[in-house]
Scaffold this motif. Structure first.
Motif, PDB file in Angstrom:
ATOM      1  N   UNK A  57     -54.276 -26.185  -7.898  1.00 28.98           N
ATOM      2  CA  UNK A  57     -54.316 -27.609  -8.441  1.00 28.98           C
ATOM      3  C   UNK A  57     -53.956 -28.479  -6.925  1.00 28.98           C
ATOM      4  N   UNK A  58     -54.091 -29.694  -7.173  1.00 29.02           N
ATOM      5  CA  UNK A  58     -53.963 -30.636  -6.327  1.00 29.02           C
ATOM      6  C   UNK A  58     -52.457 -31.131  -5.898  1.00 29.02           C
ATOM      7  N   UNK A  59     -51.565 -30.114  -5.785  1.00 30.54           N
ATOM      8  CA  UNK A  59     -50.173 -30.120  -5.490  1.00 30.54           C
ATOM      9  C   UNK A  59     -49.788 -29.185  -4.550  1.00 30.54           C
ATOM     10  N   UNK A  60     -49.660 -29.588  -3.034  1.00 28.08           N
ATOM     11  CA  UNK A  60     -49.339 -28.785  -1.978  1.00 28.08           C
ATOM     12  C   UNK A  60     -48.061 -29.154  -1.165  1.00 28.08           C
ATOM     13  N   UNK A  61     -47.637 -28.143  -0.823  1.00 27.59           N
ATOM     14  CA  UNK A  61     -46.382 -28.415  -0.050  1.00 27.59           C
ATOM     15  C   UNK A  61     -46.547 -27.836   1.315  1.00 27.59           C
ATOM     16  N   UNK A  62     -46.291 -28.316   2.412  1.00 28.61           N
ATOM     17  CA  UNK A  62     -46.656 -27.956   3.588  1.00 28.61           C
ATOM     18  C   UNK A  62     -45.377 -28.252   4.746  1.00 28.61           C
ATOM     19  N   UNK A  63     -45.406 -27.492   5.496  1.00 23.34           N
ATOM     20  CA  UNK A  63     -44.738 -27.849   6.733  1.00 23.34           C
ATOM     21  C   UNK A  63     -45.601 -28.613   7.882  1.00 23.34           C
ATOM     22  N   UNK A  64     -45.018 -29.153   8.859  1.00 22.29           N
ATOM     23  CA  UNK A  64     -45.789 -29.992   9.820  1.00 22.29           C
ATOM     24  C   UNK A  64     -46.735 -29.252  10.395  1.00 22.29           C
ATOM     25  N   UNK A  65     -46.705 -28.040  10.579  1.00 23.20           N
ATOM     26  CA  UNK A  65     -47.608 -27.216  11.168  1.00 23.20           C
ATOM     27  C   UNK A  65     -48.955 -27.477  10.571  1.00 23.20           C
ATOM     28  N   UNK A  66     -49.085 -27.816   9.377  1.00 24.47           N
ATOM     29  CA  UNK A  66     -50.235 -27.929   8.740  1.00 24.47           C
ATOM     30  C   UNK A  66     -51.472 -28.829   9.640  1.00 24.47           C
ATOM     31  N   UNK A  67     -50.720 -29.748  10.217  1.00 22.14           N
ATOM     32  CA  UNK A  67     -51.845 -30.705  11.079  1.00 22.14           C
ATOM     33  C   UNK A  67     -52.215 -30.054  12.319  1.00 22.14           C
TER      34      UNK A  67
END
Length: 239
Positions: free
Chosen positions: A171-181
């Protein structure tokens, strides 16, 4: 934790309305569609929220939502790339907004689940990311997760598979740490010319850092005329 709502895109599946209005401002249950993800973040205790949209519709969002005072939140805005380079590219626009962790919602994903349990579990993860899944009847429309149910892990995610190996969509619900960038900088555009969020999630899988949960209640991608009708019906009947 901060919240990010991606509300750009052209909304071509909802034309002709979206020739004039951003789809996330179309009415759902008596409110603009984007009110619902904002309220879900607020319900979970997240009140510092960034809305990522396009330059064409920025003023409309600001006029309707302001700085979030009436909704009890603090809203900021930023503009995604004019090239429309996909979900991951839109998320890249939020890099300076995020301090540590973030929850990212697609503005046309509507749902009933309370986000708090998922957020709490993610905050206890030592690293990585978490995605929320939902079992669907039309898996060829979505990014589909192949699960290792024994180890409660995701083996891989395939975007819009012609022959789906499961019915669990991301689904369009994501949880990320800042490393995603940093990971967004590593991926290349797909054949569609877009930086795919599926590629980001697969990078987390390779690092064994992607967790998941399955939504327990109603969920809908309100990006078509039919699903927009279903969303309105759901919220009117619920009230």
């Amino acid at each position: 934790m901060k919240g990010i709502i991606l509300a750009g895109g052209k909304g071509t599946r909802l034309e002709p309305f979206t020739k004039l209005l951003n789809k996330h401002l179309l009415p759902v249950g008596g409110d603009p569609m984007i009110y619902w993800p904002i309220n879900k973040l607020k319900e979970a205790g997240i009140t510092d929220i960034l809305i990522v949209t396009n330059n064409q519709h920025l003023r409309s969002f600001q006029e309707i939502l302001g700085q979030g005072e009436e909704l009890g939140v603090k809203l900021s805005y930023t503009i995604q790339s004019e090239k429309g380079g996909g979900i991951a590219d839109a998320l890249a626009s939020a890099k300076d907004f995020v301090d540590d962790q973030c929850i990212v919602l697609l503005g046309d994903n509507l749902f009933d689940d309370d986000l708090r349990p998922y957020i709490n579990e993610f905050q206890n993860q030592p690293q990585g990311a978490k995605v929320l899944l939902k079992e669907v009847n039309d898996p060829e429309r979505y990014g589909i997760a192949l699960l290792d149910e024994v180890n409660h892990s995701i083996i891989s995610i395939v975007e819009k598979p012609k022959i789906p190996k499961s019915n669990f969509c991301v689904t369009g619900i994501y949880l990320y740490n800042k490393e995603v960038f940093d990971l967004i900088d590593l991926i290349k555009p797909s054949s569609r010319g877009e930086k795919e969020i599926t590629d980001i999630n697969n990078l987390y899988i390779k690092r064994k850092e992607l967790k998941f949960d399955i939504l327990k209640s109603w969920w809908l991608d309100a990006g078509t005329h039919e699903s927009l009708f279903k969303a309105n019906k759901h919220f009117y009947e619920r009230s």
